[in-house]
Every structure is written in structure tokens, then in C-alpha cells.
Design a protein around this motif. Structure first.
Motif, PDB file in Angstrom:
ATOM      1  N   MET A 156       0.839  -1.208   0.000  1.00 14.89           N
ATOM      2  CA  MET A 156       0.000   0.000   0.000  1.00 14.89           C
ATOM      3  C   MET A 156       0.868   1.251   0.000  1.00 14.89           C
ATOM      4  N   ALA A 157       1.880   1.251   0.884  1.00 10.95           N
ATOM      5  CA  ALA A 157       2.761   2.414   0.965  1.00 10.95           C
ATOM      6  C   ALA A 157       3.562   2.575  -0.302  1.00 10.95           C
ATOM      7  N   ASP A 158       4.049   1.404  -0.836  1.00  8.03           N
ATOM      8  CA  ASP A 158       4.832   1.471  -2.068  1.00  8.03           C
ATOM      9  C   ASP A 158       3.983   2.004  -3.212  1.00  8.03           C
ATOM     10  N   ASN A 159       2.711   1.576  -3.244  1.00  8.75           N
ATOM     11  CA  ASN A 159       1.796   2.037  -4.281  1.00  8.75           C
ATOM     12  C   ASN A 159       1.598   3.538  -4.197  1.00  8.75           C
ATOM     13  N   HIS A 160       1.418   4.046  -2.980  1.00 12.25           N
ATOM     14  CA  HIS A 160       1.241   5.486  -2.801  1.00 12.25           C
ATOM     15  C   HIS A 160       2.507   6.246  -3.130  1.00 12.25           C
ATOM     16  N   ASP A 161       3.671   5.677  -2.783  1.00  9.59           N
ATOM     17  CA  ASP A 161       4.936   6.347  -3.093  1.00  9.59           C
ATOM     18  C   ASP A 161       5.126   6.480  -4.596  1.00  9.59           C
ATOM     19  N   SER A 162       4.832   5.428  -5.351  1.00  8.65           N
ATOM     20  CA  SER A 162       4.992   5.483  -6.805  1.00  8.65           C
ATOM     21  C   SER A 162       3.946   6.415  -7.421  1.00  8.65           C
ATOM     22  N   GLN A 163       2.747   6.398  -6.859  1.00  5.75           N
ATOM     23  CA  GLN A 163       1.684   7.292  -7.340  1.00  5.75           C
ATOM     24  C   GLN A 163       2.066   8.747  -7.108  1.00  5.75           C
ATOM     25  N   PHE A 164       2.612   9.027  -5.921  1.00  5.89           N
ATOM     26  CA  PHE A 164       3.014  10.398  -5.590  1.00  5.89           C
ATOM     27  C   PHE A 164       4.162  10.859  -6.487  1.00  5.89           C
ATOM     28  N   ALA A 165       5.113   9.964  -6.750  1.00  8.96           N
ATOM     29  CA  ALA A 165       6.247  10.314  -7.613  1.00  8.96           C
ATOM     30  C   ALA A 165       5.768  10.649  -9.029  1.00  8.96           C
ATOM     31  N   MET A 219      -8.159  32.999 -10.949  1.00  2.00           N
ATOM     32  CA  MET A 219      -7.539  31.756 -11.385  1.00  2.00           C
ATOM     33  C   MET A 219      -8.644  30.798 -11.835  1.00  2.00           C
ATOM     34  N   ARG A 220      -8.344  30.016 -12.851  1.00  2.00           N
ATOM     35  CA  ARG A 220      -9.244  28.943 -13.264  1.00  2.00           C
ATOM     36  C   ARG A 220      -8.590  27.624 -12.883  1.00  2.00           C
ATOM     37  N   SER A 221      -9.356  26.769 -12.262  1.00  2.00           N
ATOM     38  CA  SER A 221      -8.777  25.570 -11.670  1.00  2.00           C
ATOM     39  C   SER A 221      -9.560  24.321 -12.021  1.00  2.00           C
ATOM     40  N   ILE A 222      -8.827  23.214 -12.036  1.00  2.00           N
ATOM     41  CA  ILE A 222      -9.452  21.898 -12.096  1.00  2.00           C
ATOM     42  C   ILE A 222      -8.823  21.037 -11.017  1.00  2.00           C
ATOM     43  N   SER A 223      -9.602  20.109 -10.476  1.00  2.00           N
ATOM     44  CA  SER A 223      -9.109  19.174  -9.472  1.00  2.00           C
ATOM     45  C   SER A 223      -9.317  17.763  -9.991  1.00  2.00           C
ATOM     46  N   ILE A 224      -8.251  16.963  -9.930  1.00  2.00           N
ATOM     47  CA  ILE A 224      -8.294  15.596 -10.441  1.00  2.00           C
ATOM     48  C   ILE A 224      -7.970  14.648  -9.297  1.00  2.00           C
ATOM     49  N   ALA A 225      -8.881  13.734  -9.020  1.00  2.00           N
ATOM     50  CA  ALA A 225      -8.676  12.763  -7.949  1.00  2.00           C
ATOM     51  C   ALA A 225      -7.892  11.578  -8.479  1.00  2.00           C
ATOM     52  N   SER A 226      -6.820  11.230  -7.777  1.00  2.00           N
ATOM     53  CA  SER A 226      -6.020  10.070  -8.130  1.00  2.00           C
ATOM     54  C   SER A 226      -6.417   8.929  -7.206  1.00  2.00           C
ATOM     55  N   ALA A 227      -6.951   7.860  -7.751  1.00  2.00           N
ATOM     56  CA  ALA A 227      -7.581   6.814  -6.958  1.00  2.00           C
ATOM     57  C   ALA A 227      -6.582   5.995  -6.158  1.00  2.00           C
ATOM     58  N   GLY A 228      -6.935   5.763  -4.913  1.00  2.00           N
ATOM     59  CA  GLY A 228      -6.236   4.785  -4.098  1.00  2.00           C
ATOM     60  C   GLY A 228      -7.099   3.547  -4.038  1.00  2.00           C
ATOM     61  N   GLU A 229      -7.110   2.879  -2.940  1.00  2.00           N
ATOM     62  CA  GLU A 229      -7.956   1.693  -2.805  1.00  2.00           C
ATOM     63  C   GLU A 229      -9.306   2.114  -2.241  1.00  2.00           C
ATOM     64  N   GLY A 230     -10.268   2.292  -3.130  1.00  2.00           N
ATOM     65  CA  GLY A 230     -11.619   2.638  -2.706  1.00  2.00           C
ATOM     66  C   GLY A 230     -11.857   4.124  -2.569  1.00  2.00           C
ATOM     67  N   LYS A 231     -10.798   4.908  -2.516  1.00  2.00           N
ATOM     68  CA  LYS A 231     -10.984   6.357  -2.434  1.00  2.00           C
ATOM     69  C   LYS A 231      -9.763   7.053  -2.996  1.00  2.00           C
ATOM     70  N   ALA A 232      -9.860   8.376  -3.167  1.00  2.00           N
ATOM     71  CA  ALA A 232      -8.750   9.125  -3.733  1.00  2.00           C
ATOM     72  C   ALA A 232      -7.570   9.130  -2.786  1.00  2.00           C
ATOM     73  N   GLY A 233      -6.392   8.856  -3.336  1.00  2.00           N
ATOM     74  CA  GLY A 233      -5.190   8.937  -2.517  1.00  2.00           C
ATOM     75  C   GLY A 233      -4.639  10.351  -2.510  1.00  2.00           C
ATOM     76  N   TYR A 234      -4.694  10.990  -3.683  1.00  2.00           N
ATOM     77  CA  TYR A 234      -4.223  12.361  -3.819  1.00  2.00           C
ATOM     78  C   TYR A 234      -5.201  13.128  -4.711  1.00  2.00           C
ATOM     79  N   ILE A 235      -5.171  14.430  -4.576  1.00  2.00           N
ATOM     80  CA  ILE A 235      -5.926  15.291  -5.479  1.00  2.00           C
ATOM     81  C   ILE A 235      -4.945  16.274  -6.114  1.00  2.00           C
ATOM     82  N   LEU A 236      -4.909  16.259  -7.432  1.00  2.00           N
ATOM     83  CA  LEU A 236      -4.033  17.137  -8.205  1.00  2.00           C
ATOM     84  C   LEU A 236      -4.846  18.351  -8.635  1.00  2.00           C
ATOM     85  N   CYS A 237      -4.446  19.537  -8.192  1.00  2.00           N
ATOM     86  CA  CYS A 237      -5.143  20.776  -8.551  1.00  2.00           C
ATOM     87  C   CYS A 237      -4.270  21.596  -9.489  1.00  2.00           C
ATOM     88  N   VAL A 238      -4.810  21.902 -10.657  1.00  2.00           N
ATOM     89  CA  VAL A 238      -4.110  22.728 -11.639  1.00  2.00           C
ATOM     90  C   VAL A 238      -4.762  24.100 -11.636  1.00  2.00           C
TER      91      VAL A 238
END
Length: 208
Positions: free
Chosen positions: A1-10, A82-101
Motif C-alpha cells: 500500500m505504501a509502495d503504491n502510494h509512493d509510486s503514485q506520488f512520484a 484563477m481557473r482551476s481543475i481538481s483531479i482525484a487520483s484513486a487509491g484503494e476505494g478512495k482518492a489517494g491524492y488530489i491534483l489541482c491545476v
């Protein structure tokens, strides 16, 4: 789980850095950690937030059917929009991170305002009638582009047959009475001078 999140974050960091570099200096990309509710990464910081700041995710709810939110508008610390979008990056069952541009539109609004001021017709005055009464080039330009508009085409798209018809119509309009007008028309239509004179001879021969 941690490794998955680390690679996702990278991966998200690389995407954030790439977007910020591509659209520099107008785009900021922020990565929010959903688990901690904190700001995890900022590329091209425009909002003056810090790593570890509260991400303000309490009001946000993402599910697997709502990965993207926006674009929406918000106000930055400097009062610029500012104009923004938010993109949810899925973890297991829920978003692990949210990327805001976040795109700062201030530079585009300034450019828009400057163009509107520069192109304002309220500052224009009518052409002096006496000074421009013999402006044959403008008369040719006006007729030529009105002709093109009626044909629903563009100057660059004219084929050889259309150019020939246009030369005929210009001759009937009296465009070739002015000195050097044939050279001017040939240049505008990207035709050889001899080609224009050939068309004019054909017109004259047909009238005989």
C-alpha cells in the motif's frame, strides 16, 4: 500500500512539474494528500501556500465516478482570478491524492484589456476625404475582400480559376485604370505579372 502510494506520488510530482514548466509562469500545480488533508507538493507556487498547510478538503467529496472537478474560478491572494481543475487520483476505494491545476488568468485579462483599448473604434476618425479620394489601392482591397467574402473563401485558398474570375471582375470594376495597379493586383493574388496581362488580353479579345 505504501509502495503504491509512493509510486503514485512520484508520478504526480512529475506531472505537476511538467505542467508547471510547460505553462510557466501562469500555472501552479498543487498535490493534496487526502489521507492527511495536507498540501503535499507545489510546483510553481503562485498561491503562497506552504507544504503541510491544510488542504481544505473537508468540503470536497470524490468518488470513482467523479475523478474530475471543474474548471471553476477562484481568487488568488493578489486579487487576480484563477481557473482551476481538481483531479482525484484513486487509491484503494478512495482518492489517494488530489491534483489541482491552477491557471492564473491575469496575464490574459491584461492582454485582452490592452487589445480592446488599442483596437477601440471610438478613437478612430474618418479618413480625410480629399486626402484619400484617389486611394486606388484601398478601393481594390475593399472590392477584392468583399468578392472573397461572397465566395465564402479566403485569399490564400483561391485557385487559379477563381483568381482569373477575380481579375475579370476587377477589370470590369475599373481597377486597372490606375498606374501600376496591374503589378499591385498580381502581387496580392500571387500571380505573375504576365499572367495578369494575359487575362486582360483575353478579356479584350472577347470584347472584340
Amino acid at each position: 500500500m505504501a509502495d503504491n502510494h509512493d509510486s503514485q506520488f512520484a508520478l504526480l510530482k512529475s506531472i505537476a512539474d511538467g505542467l508547471a514548466a510547460l505553462f510557466f509562469p501562469s500555472v501552479e500545480v498543487v498535490i493534496h494528500n487526502v489521507t492527511t488533508g495536507k498540501v503535499a507538493y507545489i510546483a510553481n507556487n503562485l498561491s503562497k501556500r506552504n507544504l503541510g498547510d491544510d488542504a481544505g478538503l473537508d468540503e470536497m467529496e470524490f468518488n470513482e465516478f467523479e475523478r474530475l472537478s471543474g474548471p471553476y474560478e477562484k481568487l488568488n491572494w493578489d486579487g487576480k482570478k484563477m481557473r482551476s481543475i481538481s483531479i482525484a487520483s484513486a487509491g484503494e476505494g478512495k482518492a489517494g491524492y488530489i491534483l489541482c491545476v491552477n491557471l492564473s488568468t491575469g496575464i490574459f485579462e491584461d492582454a485582452k484589456n490592452a487589445l480592446e483599448l488599442f483596437l477601440s473604434v471610438t478613437r478612430l476618425q474618418p479618413q480625410p476625404a480629399e486626402l484619400f479620394k484617389d486611394d486606388w489601392q484601398e478601393k481594390i482591397n475593399t472590392f477584392l475582400h468583399e468578392w472573397i467574402r461572397k465566395q465564402n473563401t479566403s485569399l490564400a485558398s483561391l485557385n487559379r480559376e477563381q483568381k482569373k474570375r477575380l481579375v475579370v471582375d476587377l477589370q470590369q470594376e475599373g481597377a486597372f485604370r490606375a498606374k501600376n495597379s496591374a503589378d499591385y493586383i498580381a502581387s496580392v493574388l500571387s500571380l505573375g505579372r504576365t499572367t495578369v496581362y494575359k487575362y486582360l488580353r483575353e478579356i479584350k479579345d472577347n470584347d472584340v
